[in-house]
Scaffold this active site. Structure first.
Site: not given
Lengths: 278, 278
Positions: A146, A222, A255
């Site tokens: 991320s 995600d 995620h």
């Protein structure tokens, strides 16, 4: 460096250290996994850059990377995600700016510029420290998740020859074009968009002097994919520039670290090959 | 059962559910890992009992067990470690009694007796629920850590035929003879030592009607080994009773999940063999 703790893990050692960072002008904690091979000689090392809200602990506790790292003889170093304890106004007000959200840039704006220099910290100061003090070599790879995937991509793209390989999980691929990146860059870098471009992987691709292939894993479920991550922008930039990218879209993955754990071994294998470990 | 969350993991699913427990008279959360094979048919299941202070989350996030479970086709169910939200006086005063410390017994003392019946919950109510509602079979194994290792051992020893195999990491082997166990048993069971003996693996071994072999992993650098865990007492009882035990002492390993992660695959393989999965 002060050793805070040590845990035997897959016949190697997970350690946490505290040290004084000159670059960040504060005390920092980082974690390192040393595989059993490091008892005999310095080993190649993967730098893992974590995402928003994380510390050195998330990856080490949740990714399940140590087993394969021990098999391969690869060290892993996990820095924190921002300066800590520097007591700036508003530093803890939001999860996506300030503490836990250094975004791997060198801030130019006040009051952040004195401490928030995570780019220099993870690219230069921390590697120099661990290479001097621990049995890890200067054979480096970099990966992250991320915000940390963004950090890994820019660290590699901006520093030809510094890393043998790069990969990322669900990276923020085009921070100048998403809310997380815009908030962070405006706060840390001000409103000069040319400065922003220096920390945007998608915008760095056309100028990249080294064609390190990119390995990117992204889950289709995600929750941040559409608004924040923009892997398609990076893929397009790579196609235009003939920069090799492997973008793998994984059906149903989100995620979380459950996603990272599912594919971390493949990333370690990717880096091991580039590091001459297999 | 209410589905709280679901994460794709190694092509299977990590899920968290909330349900009303009749036995505990409160709402409980548990986690389950369903391997990809569970999409086609019910799969054998390992019940994992966690240690002091844990919830359903620790094992699922830190043990790194899902990869091998997915390879083997084994589900894993992680209950919480005590009733929650029952608002008893003193419930949250210490880490080793009350919430997060149910000790897998059926309390007889007030005010605990109404809710603190974790033995019946993990041995009977929860398996019945998951076997009815999820694609897991009645082919069960049980394992756990520390307080949960104690729970796994007594669950297996007290219920011949209910589990195909049992193992434990750093279990409290002889709770009637250590501070953690004595505090818990006095509080939940009162001062009748005969009742205590019904929940002590070392004292149950001589009477065990089923000779399920015990697999126990213990780190030599475990900070609780000498005062709380007493694997040597259990090993002696096994030797006297000719009950097969494999007690593996691992040099340098501590009480953490870094230890569990290092050997969890071997435990899953042990259970897989008993469950007919390999």
């Amino acid at each position: 460096m002060e050793l805070l703790s040590s845990n035997r893990c897959f016949d190697g050692e997970h350690r946490r250290y505290r040290h004084r960072s000159q670059v960040l002008d504060c005390e920092m904690i980082f974690a390192v996994y040393l595989p059993p091979q490091a008892r005999k000689q310095p080993v190649p090392v993967l730098y893992w850059l974590s995402g928003l809200t994380c510390t050195d602990e998330n990856f080490m506790q949740k990714a399940g990377a140590q087993k394969r790292a021990a098999e391969l003889g690869m060290a892993i170093v996990c820095p924190d995600t921002s300066p800590r304890g520097v007591d700036l106004p508003g530093e803890d007000d939001s999860y996506d700016f300030g503490s836990g959200a250094g975004f791997y840039v060198n801030a130019t704006q006040q009051p952040w510029a004195r401490h928030y220099r995570m780019y220099d910290y993870v690219v230069s100061e921390l590697p120099a420290l661990v290479e001097a003090e621990l049995p890890v070599s200067d054979q480096r790879s970099v990966s992250g998740h991320s915000m940390g995937g963004h950090g890994a991509l820019i660290a590699a793209l901006k520093n030809p020859g510094r890393y043998k390989s790069v990969s990322a999980f669900a990276p923020i691929c085009h921070p100048t074009a998403c809310p997380w990146g815009q908030k962070a860059f405006l706060g840390y870098l001000g409103d000069d968009q040319e400065t922003w471009a220096e920390y945007d992987a998608t915008l760095l691709i056309p100028e990249a002097r080294e064609r390190l292939p990119l390995l990117i894993d992204q889950g289709t479920a995600d929750q941040f994919l559409e608004e924040q991550l923009h892997p398609e922008s990076l893929a397009e930039a790579c196609e235009t520039a003939h920069h090799h990218v492997t973008l793998r879209m994984h059906s149903g993955y989100d995620h979380s670290y459950f996603f990272i754990a599912s594919f971390i071994d493949e990333h370690l294998d990717h880096h091991a090959k580039a590091l001459g470990l297999r």
